[in-house]
Design an enzyme around this catalytic site. Structure first.
Site, mmCIF file in Angstrom:
data_model
loop_
_atom_site.group_PDB
_atom_site.id
_atom_site.type_symbol
_atom_site.label_atom_id
_atom_site.label_comp_id
_atom_site.label_asym_id
_atom_site.label_seq_id
_atom_site.Cartn_x
_atom_site.Cartn_y
_atom_site.Cartn_z
ATOM 1 C CD GLU A 1 -8.528 4.928 -1.393
ATOM 2 O OE1 GLU A 1 -9.563 4.497 -0.472
ATOM 3 O OE2 GLU A 1 -7.535 5.357 -0.954
ATOM 4 C CG HIS B 1 -8.599 -0.375 4.961
ATOM 5 N ND1 HIS B 1 -8.535 -0.686 3.606
ATOM 6 C CD2 HIS B 1 -7.997 0.859 5.122
ATOM 7 C CE1 HIS B 1 -8.007 0.402 3.198
ATOM 8 N NE2 HIS B 1 -7.670 1.368 3.912
ATOM 9 C CG ASP B 2 -10.735 3.165 4.499
ATOM 10 O OD1 ASP B 2 -10.466 2.966 5.629
ATOM 11 O OD2 ASP B 2 -10.258 3.545 3.764
ATOM 12 C CG ASP C 1 -4.376 6.131 0.708
ATOM 13 O OD1 ASP C 1 -5.450 5.362 1.089
ATOM 14 O OD2 ASP C 1 -4.063 7.077 1.450
ATOM 15 C CG ASP D 1 -2.304 0.645 1.093
ATOM 16 O OD1 ASP D 1 -2.178 1.311 0.342
ATOM 17 O OD2 ASP D 1 -3.385 0.121 1.421
#
Length: 550
Positions: free
Chosen positions: A242, A316-317, A192, A96
């Site tokens: 993302e 995860h969000d 990200d 990430d």
């Protein structure tokens, strides 16, 4: 065809995956310990959320040192062993990459705030006076620095200072950092909020929160094309961006092979169908028809534009999908399998978030003290300060908090769900004794085995990779039916998203006469493919048909 088009990617949130060392948080040794399981599941890539040195204000997305492993997770030797052990099992590691911002503890920022003429000053974004942009975590997006008498930009937490992508020296350091990880054997990157890195130099404002000015910003494609030239070109590397609040047109460009930017993109429009008026922190049912319309638009648009989707329900969000779009009570197993079937039939590369493959649900925490997430805690304070009743605010927190996805992975019915011998950093979901990997691995009719079957289908049936998408039930309030069609095959997926028995009428001429093959079903004795298909609550069926050359 690139291998990643027929692959499945498994997301690991290391903090909550497995602690082999008996700590309150997970570690790299715990990931290594579970590699045989992940190989058995059939996934191809393992995406690790950030494991860099970090003060953990935002669970690692506040990076203080891009070149070092946080001791909470282990050492660089542990990471190198993970890459080697994964590779021996045919698994590839994805890192990430967080380069919209760094932690304010990062050496670059610490140097930048020493004086205005420090060479690292221009690695960040400073102004004498703030504009009206708002942080995505709530409150102003600018923080005053008393030492140097200016404000720095932070689109996220105050401890996450935005980088200045107009600075070529900063970009060179970022590119070198990414090559460092590729040289370690990393095979992919998840980038990200990458579409936020380009800000307009005049920092304009209007009556909005500012996001329209920096989302897919003015030089974003230039920056990604340069990154491709400097980091990705000539290497076998998977990249997924993302994309926050992005557009279809931009995502086609980001992932179009001729643009030489990224392999694929995440977009989140389909995960805002329970945000009334764009407001996240309200507990409401989701809009099923809107969900289908948004996903169908992206399925068709990306395929026609030669872009590539990353397809997913969870990360995860996001809340757990079986709680969000399914039924985590009576029909937990059926609806978890339904959601898996519908997603894995779509065009793009599927992502499975840890625990999704066993149908993990939201934990339903009843007290704010049980939550750890900075965004959740900020939202709670904001809601209560605004006079929202505590139970109304808590209902929204229970439904929408990012901590819904961050409870420990449920491995078995032992102490702490097999996550660790120590008390975990956050509580477990209450169903861990029944919903766990050990119980489902021994049950061939489990959610886990259903996921394993779907992952295998993508490698065996090219239409799942190549086929164009067409929705057959766009306005139906309960049924999602769609086709995937290539030159020589057709796939029909039909799912009932309700707790009622429903009869679905297949449009005439949809499936040609001839032999069809049942590929997947989530009930015993599934209905045959016919003009009318009776579907039980949360039932999903997938059929495959070979097309004749004529």
């Amino acid at each position: 065809m690139q291998d990643w088009k027929r692959s499945t990617i498994y997301q690991i949130y290391p903090k909550s995956f497995r602690s082999a060392r008996g700590g309150s948080t997970g570690d790299l040794a715990g990931v290594i310990e579970k590699l045989d399981y992940l190989q058995w599941l059939g996934v191809d890539y393992l995406w690790l959320t950030p494991i860099y040195v970090s003060p953990q204000r935002d669970n690692g997305y506040d990076v203080a040192d891009y070149h070092a492993i946080d001791p909470r997770y282990g050492s660089m030797a542990d990471f190198e062993r993970l890459v080697a052990e994964a590779g021996a099992r045919g698994l590839k590691i994805m890192m990430d990459i967080v380069v919209n911002h760094t932690s304010t503890d990062h050496a670059w920022f610490q140097a930048a705030r020493q004086s205005r003429d420090n060479p690292y000053r221009d690695y960040y974004l400073w102004r004498d006076a703030p504009n009206n942009w708002q942080s995505k975590f709530g409150g102003p997006a600018w923080q005053y620095d008393e030492r140097t008498g200016q404000y720095y930009l932070h689109l996220f937490d105050v401890s996450q200072a935005d980088l200045n992508w107009e600075n070529p020296a900063m970009r060179r350091d970022i590119h070198a950092m990414m090559r460092f990880w590729l040289d370690k054997g990393v095979a992919g990157f998840r980038l990200d909020v990458i579409n936020l890195i380009s800000k307009p130099p005049d920092f304009p404002e209007d009556d909005s929160d500012g996001r329209r000015f920096y989302t897919d910003g003015p030089r974003i494609h230039d920056h990604l094309q340069e990154m491709h030239r400097e980091v990705f070109a000539g290497r076998d590397v998977l990249t997924v961006g993302e994309m926050s609040s992005t557009s279809l047109a931009h995502c086609i460009r980001y992932s179009h092979p001729d643009e030489r930017e990224l392999s694929m993109t995440f977009n989140f429009h389909h995960l805002k169908v329970d945000y009334p008026g764009g407001e996240k922190w309200v507990a409401v049912p989701y809009d099923f028809v809107a969900l289908k319309r948004i996903l169908s638009e992206w399925q068709e648009g990306m395929h026609l534009g030669c872009g590539w989707n990353a397809i997913f329900w969870c990360n995860h969000d996001q809340p757990r999908v079986v709680s969000r779009f399914g039924d985590d009570g009576r029909y937990r197993v059926q609806s978890a399998k339904l959601l898996a079937t519908v997603l894995h039939g779509l065009q793009g590369t599927p992502y499975v978030y840890q625990g999704e493959e066993i149908g993990m649900a939201n934990p339903g925490f009843g007290h704010i003290e049980q939550y750890r997430d900075v965004e959740t805690l900020n939202a709670w304070r904001r809601l209560v300060t605004a006079g929202v009743p505590a139970e109304t605010a808590m209902a929204a927190i229970r439904q929408k908090s990012r901590d819904n996805a961050r409870t420990p992975m449920q491995w078995d019915a032992g102490a702490h769900g097999g996550f660790s011998s120590a008390e975990p950093w956050i509580g477990l979901a209450p169903d861990w004794c029944e919903v766990n990997v050990a119980a489902q691995r021994s049950d061939p009719d489990s959610v886990l085995h259903h996921y394993r079957h779907l992952i295998g289908l993508r490698k065996a049936y090219p239409v799942l990779v190549e086929g164009a998408y067409r929705c057959l039930s766009l306005d139906d309030p309960r049924i999602w039916a769609y086709l995937r069609q290539s030159s020589d095959a057709l796939l029909l997926v039909v799912g009932n998203f309700s707790a009622e028995t429903v009869r679905y009428t297949v449009p005439a001429g949809t499936v040609p006469d001839g032999a069809t093959e049942l590929l997947s079903a989530n009930y015993p004795s599934p209905p045959p493919l016919a003009a009318q298909i009776p579907l039980r609550p949360y039932e999903a069926v997938m059929w495959h048909c070979r097309l004749s050359a004529g």
